[in-house]
Scaffold this motif. Structure first.
Motif, PDB file in Angstrom:
ATOM      1  N   MET A 297     -15.447 -12.720   3.953  1.00  0.00           N
ATOM      2  CA  MET A 297     -15.530 -12.352   2.565  1.00  0.00           C
ATOM      3  C   MET A 297     -16.753 -13.006   1.936  1.00  0.00           C
ATOM      4  O   MET A 297     -17.005 -14.186   2.140  1.00  0.00           O
ATOM      5  CB  MET A 297     -14.258 -12.814   1.854  1.00  0.00           C
ATOM      6  N   LEU A 298     -17.500 -12.215   1.207  1.00  0.00           N
ATOM      7  CA  LEU A 298     -18.700 -12.728   0.563  1.00  0.00           C
ATOM      8  C   LEU A 298     -18.365 -13.140  -0.866  1.00  0.00           C
ATOM      9  O   LEU A 298     -17.851 -12.349  -1.647  1.00  0.00           O
ATOM     10  CB  LEU A 298     -19.798 -11.663   0.585  1.00  0.00           C
ATOM     11  N   ASN A 299     -18.669 -14.382  -1.202  1.00  0.00           N
ATOM     12  CA  ASN A 299     -18.239 -14.941  -2.478  1.00  0.00           C
ATOM     13  C   ASN A 299     -19.259 -14.806  -3.598  1.00  0.00           C
ATOM     14  O   ASN A 299     -18.921 -15.077  -4.744  1.00  0.00           O
ATOM     15  CB  ASN A 299     -17.864 -16.417  -2.290  1.00  0.00           C
ATOM     16  N   ASN A 300     -20.505 -14.453  -3.312  1.00  0.00           N
ATOM     17  CA  ASN A 300     -21.497 -14.286  -4.377  1.00  0.00           C
ATOM     18  C   ASN A 300     -22.669 -13.443  -3.878  1.00  0.00           C
ATOM     19  O   ASN A 300     -22.780 -13.166  -2.679  1.00  0.00           O
ATOM     20  CB  ASN A 300     -21.961 -15.652  -4.907  1.00  0.00           C
ATOM     21  N   PRO A 301     -23.554 -13.020  -4.779  1.00  0.00           N
ATOM     22  CA  PRO A 301     -24.672 -12.148  -4.376  1.00  0.00           C
ATOM     23  C   PRO A 301     -25.635 -12.792  -3.373  1.00  0.00           C
ATOM     24  O   PRO A 301     -26.179 -12.105  -2.515  1.00  0.00           O
ATOM     25  CB  PRO A 301     -25.391 -11.848  -5.699  1.00  0.00           C
ATOM     26  N   LYS A 302     -25.845 -14.080  -3.485  1.00  0.00           N
ATOM     27  CA  LYS A 302     -26.729 -14.756  -2.519  1.00  0.00           C
ATOM     28  C   LYS A 302     -26.146 -14.679  -1.111  1.00  0.00           C
ATOM     29  O   LYS A 302     -26.876 -14.593  -0.129  1.00  0.00           O
ATOM     30  CB  LYS A 302     -26.946 -16.217  -2.906  1.00  0.00           C
ATOM     31  N   ALA A 303     -24.826 -14.717  -1.022  1.00  0.00           N
ATOM     32  CA  ALA A 303     -24.174 -14.628   0.285  1.00  0.00           C
ATOM     33  C   ALA A 303     -24.421 -13.262   0.926  1.00  0.00           C
ATOM     34  O   ALA A 303     -24.540 -13.159   2.145  1.00  0.00           O
ATOM     35  CB  ALA A 303     -22.682 -14.900   0.152  1.00  0.00           C
ATOM     36  N   ARG A 304     -24.509 -12.213   0.106  1.00  0.00           N
ATOM     37  CA  ARG A 304     -24.826 -10.885   0.660  1.00  0.00           C
ATOM     38  C   ARG A 304     -26.213 -10.887   1.288  1.00  0.00           C
ATOM     39  O   ARG A 304     -26.425 -10.327   2.359  1.00  0.00           O
ATOM     40  CB  ARG A 304     -24.753  -9.821  -0.435  1.00  0.00           C
ATOM     41  N   THR A 305     -27.152 -11.519   0.614  1.00  0.00           N
ATOM     42  CA  THR A 305     -28.522 -11.580   1.118  1.00  0.00           C
ATOM     43  C   THR A 305     -28.583 -12.356   2.429  1.00  0.00           C
ATOM     44  O   THR A 305     -29.205 -11.902   3.396  1.00  0.00           O
ATOM     45  CB  THR A 305     -29.454 -12.241   0.080  1.00  0.00           C
ATOM     46  N   THR A 306     -27.949 -13.515   2.470  1.00  0.00           N
ATOM     47  CA  THR A 306     -27.986 -14.312   3.701  1.00  0.00           C
ATOM     48  C   THR A 306     -27.229 -13.615   4.828  1.00  0.00           C
ATOM     49  O   THR A 306     -27.627 -13.707   5.987  1.00  0.00           O
ATOM     50  CB  THR A 306     -27.413 -15.724   3.469  1.00  0.00           C
ATOM     51  N   ALA A 307     -26.146 -12.904   4.500  1.00  0.00           N
ATOM     52  CA  ALA A 307     -25.405 -12.171   5.528  1.00  0.00           C
ATOM     53  C   ALA A 307     -26.252 -11.036   6.103  1.00  0.00           C
ATOM     54  O   ALA A 307     -26.242 -10.794   7.314  1.00  0.00           O
ATOM     55  CB  ALA A 307     -24.097 -11.629   4.958  1.00  0.00           C
ATOM     56  N   GLN A 308     -26.998 -10.336   5.242  1.00  0.00           N
ATOM     57  CA  GLN A 308     -27.866  -9.260   5.729  1.00  0.00           C
ATOM     58  C   GLN A 308     -28.988  -9.807   6.598  1.00  0.00           C
ATOM     59  O   GLN A 308     -29.322  -9.227   7.641  1.00  0.00           O
ATOM     60  CB  GLN A 308     -28.443  -8.475   4.553  1.00  0.00           C
ATOM     61  N   LEU A 309     -29.573 -10.922   6.185  1.00  0.00           N
ATOM     62  CA  LEU A 309     -30.634 -11.542   6.974  1.00  0.00           C
ATOM     63  C   LEU A 309     -30.093 -12.034   8.317  1.00  0.00           C
ATOM     64  O   LEU A 309     -30.725 -11.853   9.360  1.00  0.00           O
ATOM     65  CB  LEU A 309     -31.272 -12.689   6.191  1.00  0.00           C
ATOM     66  N   ALA A 310     -28.914 -12.634   8.289  1.00  0.00           N
ATOM     67  CA  ALA A 310     -28.297 -13.105   9.535  1.00  0.00           C
ATOM     68  C   ALA A 310     -27.979 -11.936  10.464  1.00  0.00           C
ATOM     69  O   ALA A 310     -28.163 -12.037  11.678  1.00  0.00           O
ATOM     70  CB  ALA A 310     -27.031 -13.896   9.231  1.00  0.00           C
ATOM     71  N   THR A 311     -27.535 -10.821   9.897  1.00  0.00           N
ATOM     72  CA  THR A 311     -27.251  -9.647  10.718  1.00  0.00           C
ATOM     73  C   THR A 311     -28.523  -9.141  11.385  1.00  0.00           C
ATOM     74  O   THR A 311     -28.524  -8.816  12.579  1.00  0.00           O
ATOM     75  CB  THR A 311     -26.612  -8.533   9.862  1.00  0.00           C
ATOM     76  N   ALA A 312     -29.606  -9.083  10.625  1.00  0.00           N
ATOM     77  CA  ALA A 312     -30.884  -8.626  11.191  1.00  0.00           C
ATOM     78  C   ALA A 312     -31.354  -9.569  12.295  1.00  0.00           C
ATOM     79  O   ALA A 312     -31.810  -9.112  13.359  1.00  0.00           O
ATOM     80  CB  ALA A 312     -31.931  -8.521  10.095  1.00  0.00           C
ATOM     81  N   LEU A 313     -31.240 -10.863  12.085  1.00  0.00           N
ATOM     82  CA  LEU A 313     -31.648 -11.833  13.101  1.00  0.00           C
ATOM     83  C   LEU A 313     -30.735 -11.773  14.324  1.00  0.00           C
ATOM     84  O   LEU A 313     -31.200 -11.908  15.463  1.00  0.00           O
ATOM     85  CB  LEU A 313     -31.673 -13.241  12.514  1.00  0.00           C
ATOM     86  N   TYR A 314     -29.456 -11.563  14.106  1.00  0.00           N
ATOM     87  CA  TYR A 314     -28.500 -11.435  15.207  1.00  0.00           C
ATOM     88  C   TYR A 314     -28.875 -10.249  16.092  1.00  0.00           C
ATOM     89  O   TYR A 314     -28.928 -10.369  17.320  1.00  0.00           O
ATOM     90  CB  TYR A 314     -27.096 -11.275  14.624  1.00  0.00           C
ATOM     91  N   VAL A 315     -29.169  -9.115  15.474  1.00  0.00           N
ATOM     92  CA  VAL A 315     -29.578  -7.927  16.229  1.00  0.00           C
ATOM     93  C   VAL A 315     -30.902  -8.190  16.947  1.00  0.00           C
ATOM     94  O   VAL A 315     -31.088  -7.781  18.099  1.00  0.00           O
ATOM     95  CB  VAL A 315     -29.670  -6.697  15.298  1.00  0.00           C
ATOM     96  N   ALA A 316     -31.814  -8.901  16.291  1.00  0.00           N
ATOM     97  CA  ALA A 316     -33.105  -9.223  16.917  1.00  0.00           C
ATOM     98  C   ALA A 316     -32.916 -10.125  18.135  1.00  0.00           C
ATOM     99  O   ALA A 316     -33.599  -9.946  19.158  1.00  0.00           O
ATOM    100  CB  ALA A 316     -34.033  -9.878  15.904  1.00  0.00           C
ATOM    101  N   VAL A 317     -32.006 -11.091  18.053  1.00  0.00           N
ATOM    102  CA  VAL A 317     -31.729 -11.965  19.204  1.00  0.00           C
ATOM    103  C   VAL A 317     -31.161 -11.145  20.357  1.00  0.00           C
ATOM    104  O   VAL A 317     -31.591 -11.284  21.508  1.00  0.00           O
ATOM    105  CB  VAL A 317     -30.774 -13.123  18.818  1.00  0.00           C
ATOM    106  N   LEU A 318     -30.193 -10.272  20.055  1.00  0.00           N
ATOM    107  CA  LEU A 318     -29.626  -9.429  21.110  1.00  0.00           C
ATOM    108  C   LEU A 318     -30.686  -8.518  21.723  1.00  0.00           C
ATOM    109  O   LEU A 318     -30.744  -8.352  22.947  1.00  0.00           O
ATOM    110  CB  LEU A 318     -28.469  -8.591  20.557  1.00  0.00           C
TER     111      LEU A 318
END
Length: 119
Positions: free
Chosen positions: A1-22
C-alpha cells in the motif's frame, strides 16, 4: 500500500530499476557469448529465480517485499562487483553493479517515504 504521492514515485522508479536488473541479467547470459557446456535454462534459473518472487511486492510498493528484496540484492551486488573487478571493468558487470546499487538505494528511500504514521 502506498501511503503518499512520493511513495508512488519511488515505487515507479524501483519498478523500472527492478525490470532493468532482470533485463541485464538476461542479456549478460547471452552476451558476449553463452558459457559452453552449461545449460542456458539452468543459468537463467540461477540468475532470475531468486529475484522473481519480488515482482508483485515491487510493483505494488509493499514495504515488506522491499525489505526482503534488499537482502537478496546484496548478493547480486557483491557478485557484480567481483565480476567487474575480475573482468577489469567489462560493461555487463559494471552496469549490473550500478543497477543493483540504485535499486537498493531507491528501495531504502521508498521505505523511508512510505512509512505508516501512527497517532
Amino acid at each position: 500500500m502506498l501511503n503518499n504521492p512520493k511513495a508512488r514515485t519511488t515505487a515507479q522508479l524501483a519498478t523500472a530499476l527492478y525490470v532493468a536488473v532482470l533485463a541485464t541479467l538476461l542479456v549478460t547470459t547471452f552476451y558476449p557469448a553463452p558459457v559452453e557446456g552449461v545449460s542456458i535454462a539452468l543459468m537463467l534459473s540461477v540468475k532470475l529465480l531468486p529475484l522473481l518472487p519480488f515482482a508483485v511486492p515491487v510493483v505494488r510498493g509493499h514495504n515488506r517485499g522491499y525489505i526482503w528484496m534488499s537482502f537478496v540484492l546484496i548478493f547480486y551486488f557483491t557478485q557484480a562487483v567481483v565480476s567487474a573487478w575480475l573482468s577489469e571493468g567489462a560493461v555487463g558487470p559494471v552496469v549490473l553493479t550500478v543497477l543493483t546499487f540504485l535499486l537498493f538505494t531507491v528501495a531504502m528511500v521508498h521505505l523511508k517515504v512510505n512509512r505508516r504514521l501512527t497517532a
